[in-house]
Design an enzyme around this catalytic site. Sequence first.
Site, mmCIF file in Angstrom:
data_model
loop_
_atom_site.group_PDB
_atom_site.id
_atom_site.type_symbol
_atom_site.label_atom_id
_atom_site.label_comp_id
_atom_site.label_asym_id
_atom_site.label_seq_id
_atom_site.Cartn_x
_atom_site.Cartn_y
_atom_site.Cartn_z
ATOM 1 N N CYS A 183 0.814 -1.217 0.000
ATOM 2 C CA CYS A 183 0.000 0.000 0.000
ATOM 3 C C CYS A 183 0.846 1.265 0.000
ATOM 4 C CB CYS A 183 -0.962 -0.023 1.181
ATOM 5 S SG CYS A 183 -0.167 -0.020 2.795
ATOM 6 N N CYS A 320 32.738 -29.920 23.543
ATOM 7 C CA CYS A 320 33.935 -30.469 22.909
ATOM 8 C C CYS A 320 34.919 -29.325 22.717
ATOM 9 C CB CYS A 320 33.576 -31.156 21.591
ATOM 10 S SG CYS A 320 32.947 -30.031 20.333
#
Length: 351
Positions: A183, A320
């Site tokens: 719009c 890890c």
Amino acid sequence: MKNTTRYSRQIVLPEIGLLGQQKLRDAHVLVIGAGGLGCPVLQNLAAAGVGSLGIVDGDVVEETNLHRQLLYTLKDCGKGKAATAAEAVLLLNPDVNVNVFSEFLNKQNAFEIVGDNQIIVDCTDSIGVRYLINDVAVSKNIPVVYASIYKFEGQVSVFNYKNGPSYRCLFPETESLITVPNCVASGVLGILPNTLGAFQATEVLKIILEIGSVLSGKLLIYDGLHYQTQLVDFAKNPAAIEKGRINGLKILNQENAELQALDSEAFLEKCRQDDCLVIDIREAYEEPEWKGANVVNVPLVALENYCCQLDKDESIVLFCQSGQRSQLALAYLKKEGFTELSHLKNGIQSL
């Protein structure tokens, strides 16, 4: 149920009654977009007594919004739409529970925002977000009440309702999405989104109350300039639905991965919790060492055997060296049915 006087004119309808009003009270509806369509949707659903409304919008109120977005006034310009809309809704009906999300829907927050809502109302003007809404909704099996507007015309439909057609069935994805006007570029008659938003709210109420004919597999086209309507049937496309489901699951996995990746501060906090098991999946020779009362060293190759002795609801943190192996381990344990999992993002080297 308290305060039935407010709803007495709709309770008297035999299709609703006290039981139907209670259904509305118990309903959870998420409205994505608090603009031209979202404002009338929120007004009507709140007035009807829908018990829980979520409002999602990262935009702010501008003066150009005021001719069509009737929840806002001139004094609201510059304020966030979601929070301002919530205030207006609560003034309209204080019995409604409102959840505010002052952000735009994206792949990182979609599943968290949608949560346990039963119905999504698509009040956006972004094609990309509409596909995102579709894919999340299909993967969660939630109906979507859709509308869009253009100048003097609009359209409404309901997607993913009782295993019905989805947004992708009606609008297959193309490469030219950037050309779709909104719009801002094309203009819009102010009353049009209020009309279409009322249509959307009507579909939401029918879905909750399980009455009437829902616009599933049908597209209602409305021409406000000439006051014409057209109802177009469209078919379910299993391939399009499957594409949406796959996309939704990918987004969910990505979002979950982000939620399960701990920064260094969160990881250290977990290490201090006695009821949390911290598993170092590195080889024994890898450095630096990380020890603690709740830290065990279980190399990745031994994790399958070790996890057999664990409670699948136990809180587990994996780490890890760099975060790559711990992410793999997390995915494996999740597949095995473990529920309380996280890992150290970027690994022990990040500490």
